[in-house]
Design a protein around this motif. Structure first.
Motif: not given
Length: 245
Positions: A233-245
């Protein structure tokens, strides 16, 4: 020797023996302990509130032990704090972080080089994504040589009732304070969401930084953090931060 366990992580256990804290490294190359001791000594010599390094030695079974001054303190933010107490704690954190950033970090590892190494080792991103992040990282490098802690969050600040102490200097670098602040913001965002905006606002006010200039580093910082011991879950959130910016 009477040892009391006071902390435990993925690669080390911390025990207390009287007025000495001993970080016992587990299956870790000797240079890791020596590097951490060197970074901590650098900060101590700069006059920052850092526990004194006493010794680094190899134990009989081959593991390394870092001996340092024991600090009888509690983390800066603890459960049960009310809104005002938490806000004051974040204000204290920002003051301490900016104090660290005023120190010249020349002689420590280069921040950009360390981030690049971490991003290259990530296995959760494809080659094209990593290449894009590395390109952005290199283009954003300002060549700054400020001392940056590398993992500046409330658990790495202890309060002994009179004084605040900064611990865990293994990721210290010479680099850009905005990168260091972005890492702190990300930790707040992941584990103390309601405090993340307060931290960013206070840091920008104290340092004179622009909010967007701090957040511009989020994809690179999130990518480098993917290497750490995180759940899915933590890793998925980090990937979301990467993609969203």
């Amino acid at each position: 020797m009477n040892l009391e366990k006071i902390g435990e992580g993925k690669t080390a256990t911390i025990v207390r023996s009287g007025e000495t804290a001993i970080k016992l490294f587990i299956n870790t190359p000797s240079f890791v302990a020596e590097h951490e001791a060197s970074c901590q000594q650098f900060a101590y010599d700069a006059g920052l509130p850092v526990p004194a390094v006493l010794d680094v030695r190899m134990l009989d079974h081959g593991n390394m032990a870092l001996h340092m001054q024991y600090i009888d303190g509690k983390p800066l933010i603890v459960p049960g704090m009310d809104k005002d107490e938490r806000r004051y704690a974040i204000h204290t954190l920002v003051k301490l972080q900016c104090m660290v950033h005023r120190v010249n970090g020349q002689g420590l590892p280069n921040q950009t080089d360390l981030l690049a190494q971490k991003i290259r080792r990530v296995t959760f991103l494809d080659v094209a994504m990593k290449a894009n992040l590395l390109d952005r990282l290199m283009r954003a490098d300002t060549g700054s040589q400020n001392l940056c802690h590398g993992d500046f969050h409330p658990q790495n600040i202890l309060f002994d009732g009179k004084k605040h102490w900064i611990i865990d200097w293994v990721d210290a670098t010479a680099g850009n304070p905005l990168v260091d602040a972005c890492r702190t913001y990300l930790i707040f965002k992941q584990y103390m969401l309601r405090s993340s905006g307060i931290y960013l606002q206070m840091f920008c006010k104290e340092s004179g930084a622009n909010k967007e200039d701090v957040l511009a580093w989020l994809p690179m910082i999130a990518a480098a953090r993917l290497n750490e011991n995180l759940n899915n879950k933590e890793r998925a959130k980090l990937i979301e931060f990467i993609i969203s910016r």
